[in-house]
Design a protein around this motif. Structure first.
Motif, mmCIF file in Angstrom:
data_model
loop_
_atom_site.group_PDB
_atom_site.id
_atom_site.type_symbol
_atom_site.label_atom_id
_atom_site.label_comp_id
_atom_site.label_asym_id
_atom_site.label_seq_id
_atom_site.Cartn_x
_atom_site.Cartn_y
_atom_site.Cartn_z
ATOM 1 N N ARG A 153 28.377 46.472 44.494
ATOM 2 C CA ARG A 153 28.129 47.548 43.524
ATOM 3 C C ARG A 153 29.373 48.405 43.325
ATOM 4 O O ARG A 153 29.688 48.796 42.192
ATOM 5 N N ASP A 154 30.090 48.708 44.401
ATOM 6 C CA ASP A 154 31.341 49.466 44.282
ATOM 7 C C ASP A 154 32.349 48.696 43.442
ATOM 8 O O ASP A 154 33.061 49.267 42.619
ATOM 9 N N PHE A 155 32.410 47.376 43.652
ATOM 10 C CA PHE A 155 33.347 46.538 42.902
ATOM 11 C C PHE A 155 32.954 46.470 41.429
ATOM 12 O O PHE A 155 33.810 46.588 40.547
ATOM 13 N N GLU A 156 31.672 46.283 41.142
ATOM 14 C CA GLU A 156 31.228 46.196 39.746
ATOM 15 C C GLU A 156 31.480 47.513 39.014
ATOM 16 O O GLU A 156 31.870 47.517 37.841
ATOM 17 N N LYS A 157 31.265 48.614 39.708
ATOM 18 C CA LYS A 157 31.543 49.928 39.116
ATOM 19 C C LYS A 157 33.044 50.062 38.842
ATOM 20 O O LYS A 157 33.450 50.595 37.802
ATOM 21 N N ALA A 158 33.870 49.569 39.746
ATOM 22 C CA ALA A 158 35.326 49.592 39.550
ATOM 23 C C ALA A 158 35.710 48.744 38.344
ATOM 24 O O ALA A 158 36.495 49.170 37.493
ATOM 25 N N ARG A 159 35.158 47.536 38.269
ATOM 26 C CA ARG A 159 35.474 46.635 37.154
ATOM 27 C C ARG A 159 35.103 47.276 35.821
ATOM 28 O O ARG A 159 35.861 47.205 34.859
ATOM 29 N N LYS A 160 33.937 47.909 35.783
ATOM 30 C CA LYS A 160 33.487 48.561 34.550
ATOM 31 C C LYS A 160 34.442 49.703 34.171
ATOM 32 O O LYS A 160 34.843 49.836 33.015
#
Length: 176
Positions: A153-160
C-alpha cells in the motif's frame, strides 16, 4: 579507423550506463517515497496509541481520586494495553527508520542524477564510467538490504503520487 571503433565503444558504454543510472534514479524515487509513506503511517500509529494512553492515564488517576474504581480500573487496563502495544510495536522507532531510508534513497537519487547529467558526459574512458556505475549500484544494493520493508500500500501510494508529478522538479518540465 581504430579511433572510430573505440569512440563507438565508449559511446555505446556511456549509453548503457546512462540507462542504468536512470533505473537507479527511478528505483530510488519509488523506494524513497514509499519509505516516506511508511514513516507517515507509523507516525500515525504512534499518535493513535500514544495520545489515548496519555489522556486515559490522566483520566484514570482522576477517576481513582473521585472514587470511581471501576472506571479507573477500566481506563488503567486500556492504558496498559496501549502502552504494551507501543512497547512491542515501537511505532516511533519504525517511523524514524523508514524516514532515514527515504532520505538515503533520495540522496542516492540526487547523487546519481548529478553524476549522470554533469560528470558522466565528461568520461573519457569506458573503465571510468563503469567504475562509477558500479559504485552507485553497490550503494543501491546496500540500501535495499539495510532498509525495512514497506507495505504494498505504501508503494502503490508512492507510485500514484509520482505519476501525479509529486517527485519532479519544475525545471524538468521547462518551467524554470
Amino acid at each position: 579507423m581504430e579511433g572510430d571503433d573505440s569512440d563507438q565503444k565508449l559511446a555505446a558504454t556511456l549509453q548503457a550506463i546512462t540507462a542504468e543510472f536512470r533505473r537507479i534514479e527511478e528505483d530510488c524515487i519509488h523506494s524513497g517515497k514509499a519509505h516516506f509513506n511508511a514513516a507517515a503511517r507509523w507516525n500515525r500509529y504512534n499518535y493513535l496509541l500514544g495520545l489515548p494512553s496519555v489522556v486515559l492515564s490522566a483520566a484514570a488517576g482522576a477517576a481513582f481520586f473521585k472514587d470511581y474504581p471501576i472506571a479507573a480500573g477500566a481506563m488503567a487496563t486500556t492504558v496498559s494495553v496501549l502502552t504494551g502495544l507501543m512497547t512491542f510495536l515501537k511505532p516511533s522507532k519504525i517511523a524514524g527508520a523508514h524516514k532515514n531510508s527515504g532520505d538515503q534513497y533520495l540522496s542516492l537519487r540526487n547523487d546519481a542524477r548529478v553524476f549522470r547529467e554533469i560528470q558522466l558526459p565528461q568520461a573519457t574512458t569506458a573503465q571510468a564510467a563503469t567504475e562509477a556505475i558500479s559504485s552507485f549500484t553497490s550503494r543501491r544494493n546496500e540500501l535495499n538490504q539495510a532498509s525495512l520493508q514497506f507495505s504494498r500500500r505504501d508503494f502503490e501510494k508512492a507510485r500514484k503520487g509520482i505519476s501525479q508529478g509529486e517527485a519532479t522538479h519544475a525545471v524538468d518540465h521547462g518551467v524554470l
